[in-house]
Design an enzyme around this catalytic site. Structure first.
Site, mmCIF file in Angstrom:
data_model
loop_
_atom_site.group_PDB
_atom_site.id
_atom_site.type_symbol
_atom_site.label_atom_id
_atom_site.label_comp_id
_atom_site.label_asym_id
_atom_site.label_seq_id
_atom_site.Cartn_x
_atom_site.Cartn_y
_atom_site.Cartn_z
ATOM 1 C CE LYS A 52 -3.809 -2.544 2.262
ATOM 2 N NZ LYS A 52 -4.363 -2.803 3.445
ATOM 3 C CD GLN A 96 -3.145 -4.675 6.605
ATOM 4 O OE1 GLN A 96 -3.678 -3.525 5.988
ATOM 5 N NE2 GLN A 96 -3.745 -5.599 6.068
ATOM 6 C CG ASP A 119 -9.156 -0.343 5.336
ATOM 7 O OD1 ASP A 119 -9.101 -0.845 4.366
ATOM 8 O OD2 ASP A 119 -8.527 -0.467 6.432
#
Ligand code: GUN
Length: 291
Positions: A52, A96, A119
């Site tokens: 990412k 994450q 997200d």
């Protein structure tokens, strides 16, 4: 059988974003900035986050990687999220997953400002998605929708079987495929560990999205001729011939299923790159709301 090539499709999206960022620079405007929080040293999470951050660099986004040891307190994480929520330069915040057991995923996700929730895991984002309102769509299902769109896969009126009901993939995927949109307008069956007649349901599917994390779970006898297959699985299996000591395996037995289906995503090179492209799109969108 044709390949739904996530590398190619994601490159097209990244190229578009690169041009748009260059334009922001010319206009003297702020460029998108993604802040990623990584806790611990899980190999797969390290790889995803590194990828990412690398993509941010490639397309001209700013990125900040914040790392913590596995024993970090929930309080410390919440404090950092609060700081990032109030930082006007940060457009997107991602934590994450999975987090260590002593940290409540829900508390952490709920602490993120929904305006920076690239997200799409915050209940406000999920609620808006379910209602079909503009919002941040979780990166993996968003990436899959972009892939279906890129290859102009007809979804209207089709029967889609989604295997897996996680908040990250299966559940949002079922919502998006059933939504009144293109791609979308599918009749969706969502299957999970308690589903009794999985094979029978899969044999009725025009589209199968496999997101269970079990290598080679979907076998050729579960697939009818001409089905579109999207494989979300990326399990690491030991492979001594590889430098890393492992290779990635999907949830679908590609070797035997590929000759039966009309389209299929490879692993790697299918859904994975699309997930990252979708996250970049979400971050760009957040930035544009400020620019
Ligand atoms: N873990 C697995 N997939 C994801 C994702 O899309 N976002 C985050 N934050 N963690 C993940």
């Amino acid at each position: 059988m044709q390949i739904l090539d996530g590398r190619k499709a994601s490159q097209a999206i990244k190229n578009e974003l690169k041009i748009e960022v260059a334009q922001l620079v010319v206009e003297g405007k702020k460029v998108p900035h993604l802040a990623a929080i990584l806790v611990g040293n899980d190999g797969a999470s390290e790889t995803y986050v590194a990828s990412k951050v690398k993509t941010c660099e490639e397309i001209g986004f700013k990125s900040t990687l914040i790392r913590y040891d596995n024993d970090v307190s929930e309080y410390k994480l919440l404090e950092k999220i609060e700081e990032l929520n109030h930082d006007p330069d940060v457009d997107g915040i991602l934590v994450q997953l999975p987090l260590p057991k002593h940290v409540g995923d829900e508390n952490v996700i709920n602490a993120i400002d929904p305006d920076k929730d690239v997200d799409g895991f915050h209940p406000v984002s999920v609620g808006r998605m379910v209602q079909g309102l503009p919002t941040y769509i979780p990166a993996t299902p968003h990436g899959i929708m972009l892939l279906l769109e890129h290859y102009k896969i007809e979804t209207k009126g089709k029967h889609a079987v989604v295997i897996g009901r996680s908040n990250i993939v299966g559940r949002p995927m079922s919502v998006l495929l059933s939504s009144n949109s293109n791609p979308g307008n599918c009749t969706v069956t969502i299957c999970h560990s308690q589903t009794k007649n999985l094979k029978e349901l899969c044999l009725q599917a025009d589209i199968i999205v496999a997101a269970i994390g079990k290598p080679d779970y979907v076998t050729a006898d579960m697939v009818k001729e001409g089905t579109v297959i999207v494989d979300v699985g990326i399990t690491r299996v030991e492979d001594k011939s590889k430098k890393s000591g492992f290779r990635l395996k999907g949830d679908v037995d590609f070797e035997n299923v590929s000759s039966k289906c009309s389209w299929i995503t490879p692993v790697p090179g299918g859904v994975g790159p699309m997930t990252i492209a979708a996250l970049m799109k979400n971050t760009f969108r957040s930035c544009m709301q400020k620019n």
